[in-house]
Design an enzyme around this catalytic site. Structure first.
Site: not given
Ligand code: G3I
Length: 421
Positions: A156, A268
């Site tokens: 990205e 994705e």
């Molecule tokens: O690990 C913490 C945890 O400790 C906490 O309690 C919890 C509370 O919200 O958050 C957890 O982290 C989350 C993480 O996923 C792991 O589950 C984040 O908040 C959350 O924002 C994060 O989201 C991920 C996102 O990327 C972040 O940008 C999604 O799961 C994931 O599917 C998404 O994937 C991305 C690709 O890597 C790149 N392309 C876009 C795609 C969608 O955004």
């Protein structure tokens, strides 16, 4: 069929004789075989993979029922691994790697350089310290996963309006825009290639087969970094918005990426739609565009369990384990179309591993029998030496420094020569 149903049928079989028993037994075996084979990785025998991601930081036990490639959703992001400086947490990535290797499916490291989910502590460092930390991160990943099949080296880099997707704040440490306009991207790829001579190195981005600005920017950037010597092997189109785009437009946008000469992964793909019928229709419209595009070499769906996906409604498997109609259709579609066009048939193979695109394990010496042209390139594709020789074996003195070099004999790839200390 339930266990009791099977026992009752077996008991009835015992009461039948000769041909009747044979016919009934064969039919039963056929039913069992069909139900068994239809449960094995949808694209196992196809010439592209169809993969998925981890679920809530784990590999689901039913993963192989459908998928034959895996990407960790969050486990191999820098912030996840090194949230605390110099303290590495590889547990989740190890699980994926072990699962992939045990089951002989390719896996992807996602991701090395990204302007999101990087460790917060990096922004407080000097540029020199940032670069040192980036090198440590690359080294640590390489030491742990020297044989990973694919890597999203840069994720990205397109700067979207509002800065939701943006280059990392440590881009200057990687060389900034520089003379190519994208030196930090090119340098990231060079740094990755130095560590992983065999892995497929991918540039991965959002919306690059969906929206015009991103679609047009991507080949320009890719061509610029290639010109700057970046060893980029493939483009990853995330396809999160593909469900909103007309199939013909998706196809022509993939064509634009493929004009760079690189294979394309759909990395994705997801369809956020809680309504079964319309999710099915979208799957039927969009998936065949990817499957039948000759430049697309593999497709990864982003999440499959309802309620455990990044976006609501993208799940393909209900929580009770039944398939949503889009998944059932996908399974049948792939089974009926196992041989879609693929211009890069040996680029990725179903087994762990990738059929090497060259015999790229450092080797040597390389000998030319008889007269001919011997050319030596570094791993950035720059020519180091070109000489007309006769019965000549390459020796280390021809190399400017330690490292690996590609040797061509009479214009054809002949091997990799490593000069070591
Ligand atoms: O690990 C913490 C945890 O400790 C906490 O309690 C919890 C509370 O919200 O958050 C957890 O982290 C989350 C993480 O996923 C792991 O589950 C984040 O908040 C959350 O924002 C994060 O989201 C991920 C996102 O990327 C972040 O940008 C999604 O799961 C994931 O599917 C998404 O994937 C991305 C690709 O890597 C790149 N392309 C876009 C795609 C969608 O955004």
């Amino acid at each position: 069929m339930t266990t009791s149903g099977f026992i009752m049928l077996s008991a009835q079989l015992k009461r039948l004789k000769g041909v009747q028993v044979f016919i009934l037994r064969s039919a039963l075996a056929g039913i069992l075989l069909v139900s068994f084979t239809s449960q094995a990785q949808m694209a196992k025998n196809a010439n592209k993979f169809v993969g998925n991601i981890t679920t809530r930081n784990a590999v689901r036990s039913d993963f192989l029922t459908w998928w034959n490639q895996i990407t960790p959703e969050n486990e191999s992001k820098w912030a996840t691994v090194e949230g605390t400086r110099d303290v590495m947490n590889w547990g989740g990535v190890d699980n994926v790697k072990n699962f992939a290797e045990t089951n002989k499916i390719p896996w992807k490291f996602h991701t090395l350089v990204w302007g999101s989910q990087y460790p917060g502590w990096i922004t407080g460092l000097s540029q020199a310290d940032q670069l040192a930390e980036i090198n440590e991160w690359f080294d640590a990943a390489h030491t742990r996963y020297p044989n990973v099949n694919m890597i999203d080296v840069v994720n990205e880099a397109y700067e979207a309006n509002g800065g939701k997707h943006a280059p990392p704040p440590f881009k200057a440490a990687l060389g900034g825009t520089g003379t190519s306009g994208y030196d930090w991207i090119a340098n990231s790829f060079k740094m990755a290639r130095q560590r992983w001579p065999k892995a497929i190195l991918i540039y991965n981005d959002y919306n690059i087969i969906e929206w015009a600005n991103e679609v047009n920017w991507t080949p320009t950037m890719i061509n610029a970094i290639k010109k700057a010597g970046a060893p980029v092997d493939a483009i990853g189109a995330q396809a999160h918005d593909a469900y909103r785009i007309a199939p013909a437009t998706l196809k022509s946008n993939i064509d634009k990426l493929a004009a760079t000469g690189l294979p394309v992964f759909i990395t994705e793909f997801d369809i956020p739609d809680p309504t079964d019928a319309s999710q099915l229709t979208t799957m039927q419209n969009v998936f065949p565009v990817f499957w039948n595009h000759p430049k697309v070499v593999g497709i990864t769906y982003w999440g499959y369990l309802v309620g455990a996906t990044w976006k609501n409604g993208t799940g393909l498997l209900n929580t009770n384990g039944t398939e949503r109609p889009a998944l059932t259709w996908l399974k049948n579609y792939i089974a009926s179309n196992p041989n879609p066009p693929n211009d890069f048939p040996n680029f990725v193979k179903g087994g762990v591993g990738i059929v090497p695109r060259s015999s790229s394990t450092p080797q040597g010496p390389v000998t030319l029998k008889g007269p001919g042209l011997m050319e030596i390139f570094d791993l950035q594709g720059r020519m180091i030496n070109s000489l007309h020789v006769n019965d000549r074996t390459i020796n280390a003195s021809m190399m400017p420094s330690e490292g690996s070099y590609v040797v061509k004999l009479n214009g054809k790839f002949a091997g990799i020569f490593a000069k070591v200390r």
